[in-house]
Design an enzyme around this catalytic site. Structure first.
Site, short mmCIF file in Angstrom:
data_model
loop_
_atom_site.label_atom_id
_atom_site.label_comp_id
_atom_site.label_asym_id
_atom_site.label_seq_id
_atom_site.Cartn_x
_atom_site.Cartn_y
_atom_site.Cartn_z
N GLU A 181 -5.66 -10.56 -1.91
CA GLU A 181 -6.46 -10.48 -0.67
C GLU A 181 -7.95 -10.48 -1.00
OE1 GLU A 181 -5.22 -7.27 1.89
OE2 GLU A 181 -3.10 -7.55 1.43
N GLU A 203 0.81 -1.23 0.00
CA GLU A 203 0.00 0.00 0.00
C GLU A 203 0.84 1.28 0.00
OE1 GLU A 203 -2.68 -0.63 3.27
OE2 GLU A 203 -3.53 -2.42 2.34
O1 G3I Z 1 -2.84 -8.54 18.30
C1 G3I Z 1 -3.42 -7.37 18.86
C2 G3I Z 1 -3.78 -7.61 20.30
O2 G3I Z 1 -2.59 -7.81 21.03
C3 G3I Z 1 -4.54 -6.40 20.83
O3 G3I Z 1 -4.97 -6.64 22.12
C4 G3I Z 1 -5.77 -6.13 19.97
C5 G3I Z 1 -6.52 -4.89 20.42
O4 G3I Z 1 -7.16 -4.23 19.34
O5 G3I Z 1 -5.32 -5.91 18.64
C6 G3I Z 1 -4.66 -7.03 18.08
O6 G3I Z 1 -4.25 -6.65 16.80
C7 G3I Z 1 -5.26 -6.56 15.80
C8 G3I Z 1 -4.80 -7.43 14.62
O7 G3I Z 1 -5.71 -7.28 13.54
C9 G3I Z 1 -4.67 -8.89 14.99
O8 G3I Z 1 -5.90 -9.40 15.37
C10 G3I Z 1 -5.41 -5.13 15.36
O9 G3I Z 1 -5.98 -4.37 16.41
C11 G3I Z 1 -6.30 -5.03 14.14
O10 G3I Z 1 -6.27 -3.71 13.66
C12 G3I Z 1 -5.76 -5.96 13.06
O11 G3I Z 1 -6.61 -5.88 11.91
C13 G3I Z 1 -6.03 -6.33 10.70
C14 G3I Z 1 -5.77 -5.16 9.75
O12 G3I Z 1 -5.27 -5.66 8.52
C15 G3I Z 1 -4.73 -4.20 10.30
O13 G3I Z 1 -3.51 -4.82 10.37
C16 G3I Z 1 -7.02 -7.31 10.06
O14 G3I Z 1 -7.18 -8.44 10.91
C17 G3I Z 1 -6.47 -7.74 8.71
O15 G3I Z 1 -7.43 -8.52 8.03
C18 G3I Z 1 -6.17 -6.51 7.85
O16 G3I Z 1 -5.57 -6.95 6.66
C19 G3I Z 1 -5.25 -5.91 5.71
C20 G3I Z 1 -4.00 -6.33 4.96
O17 G3I Z 1 -2.97 -6.58 5.86
C21 G3I Z 1 -3.60 -5.26 3.97
N1 G3I Z 1 -4.69 -4.94 3.07
C22 G3I Z 1 -5.95 -4.61 3.70
C23 G3I Z 1 -6.36 -5.71 4.66
C24 G3I Z 1 -7.71 -5.40 5.27
O18 G3I Z 1 -7.65 -4.24 6.04
#
Ligand code: G3I
Length: 343
Positions: free
Chosen positions: A261, A153
């Site tokens: 994705e 991105e």
């Molecule tokens: O692991 C932490 C945990 O320790 C914490 O307590 C908790 C509190 O919010 O968060 C946890 O992390 C989360 C993580 O997913 C793992 O579950 C993040 O908050 C959350 O924001 C994260 O969301 C992911 C997002 O990317 C941001 O990284 C989604 O699951 C994931 O599907 C999404 O994937 C992205 C691709 O990487 C890039 N393209 C877009 C796609 C969709 O947004």
């Protein structure tokens, strides 16, 4: 005599078909797509891989796996002194044991960075951190991971480069630098730039990505492919022809495409009305993947609707994946398997 011969030929053809089906296991999308040169698979979470039922499903259904989150910097290296290798290792070992391609997502991104990366200030610090990250990860997984999202991105919607810690410290050359370093560390790795809204030729972001990659190819920067995320929605416009044209201009450059994705979300308030449109989009994507020779992989962003990112991130939307909340394949799953099998 002629009739006996014709009968024998038919029996032989039937046997060949049966052998094909059984040597490939069930009639899955993954098996059918593999025969058309496309690795089909999923993004998986850490919990997916701890669940025996999901593991079983994946061994039959996936030829490629990528981590939904655990390879991102903040999860991999929450602070400077601790690398959490166990989750990526679990995924890679599971993939390797089951002859599934493993993909790394992602070496660099503007999101999910630990504070010590977000606070990089000088060019020297950033170069050192970039090299350390690439070298540490890629040396560790050399020979075990085939595909890497090197940068994720990097563009704004208007085609300008996104303001990230890497752009601020290293300038626009950071993309080329990351690719060159990754190639130096693991020359066999397939190196991708990954983006969303970059699938349709004529859209500013898609054209910016193409121009960047074209320039890389012309100057010998060792990029292998482009990831088109394809987080699509049944209530938004979809233009198959513009996507096909985009894939083809990359083919002319010798660049491979990963549908990286994929999900097709639907507004839950308009389920019945928009389901046909949703199915059309899925079918169009699978058709493009198997028809266009430079599309090498098709990765769905999540195994089942039970743990898709969509409901949390796109409120009001859901039903975006191929398996329902009980991990049962939806009717569209079988339609896609048929498309992949059809010649
Ligand atoms: O692991 C932490 C945990 O320790 C914490 O307590 C908790 C509190 O919010 O968060 C946890 O992390 C989360 C993580 O997913 C793992 O579950 C993040 O908050 C959350 O924001 C994260 O969301 C992911 C997002 O990317 C941001 O990284 C989604 O699951 C994931 O599907 C999404 O994937 C992205 C691709 O990487 C890039 N393209 C877009 C796609 C969709 O947004």
């Amino acid at each position: 005599m002629k009739r006996i011969l014709a009968f024998a030929v038919k029996i032989a053809a039937l046997c060949a078909l049966c052998f094909c089906a059984s040597s490939c296991g069930k009639k899955t999308i993954a098996c059918a797509a593999e025969k058309r040169g496309v690795d089909f698979g999923f993004a998986v979470s850490v919990t997916d891989l701890l669940n025996a039922n999901t593991q079983k499903l994946l061994t039959g259904q996936a030829k490629i796996l990528v981590a939904e989150n655990c390879m991102k910097s903040s999860q991999l290296r929450p602070n400077k002194t601790f690398w959490n290798w166990s989750d990526p290792e679990n995924l890679v070992k599971f993939a390797n044991q089951n002859k599934i391609v493993a993909k790394w997502h992602t070496l660099f991104w503007h999101e999910m960075n630990p504070p010590f990366i977000n606070s990089l200030k000088t060019k020297e610090e950033a170069e050192q951190m970039m090299d350390e990250h690439i070298t540490t990860v890629m040396q560790k997984f050399k020979g075990r991971i085939r595909d890497y999202d090197v940068v994720n991105e990097m563009f704004n919607e208007d085609g300008s480069l996104r303001d990230t810690v890497w752009l601020r410290t290293l300038g626009p050359g950071y993309l080329e630098r990351a690719i060159r370093k990754a190639h130096e560390v693991d020359p066999a790795a397939h190196l991708f730039l990954n983006e969303y809204n970059n699938e349709a030729k004529g859209y500013a972001k898609a054209d910016a990505m193409y121009n960047l990659v074209k320039d890389f190819v012309e100057r010998g920067v060792p990029i292998y492919g482009v990831g088109m995320q394809l987080h699509l929605a049944a209530d938004l416009p979809y233009d198959e022809e513009a996507i096909r044209q985009n894939i083809r201009r990359y083919a002319d450059l010798g660049i491979k495409i990963c549908f990286s994705e994929v999900d097709v979300r639907i507004p839950l308030s308009r389920l019945e009305e928009l389901e046909p449109k949703q199915k059309e989009i899925w079918k169009s994507l699978m058709t493009l993947a198997v028809e266009e020779p430079n599309v090498e992989s098709f990765i769905v962003w999540g195994v089942s609707d039970k743990n898709s990112w969509i409901p949390a991130w796109k409120p009001g939307y859901g039903n975006a994946l191929l398996f329902d909340k009980n991990f049962k394949p939806k009717p569209i799953y079988f339609e896609l398997a048929q498309i992949a099998a059809r010649r």
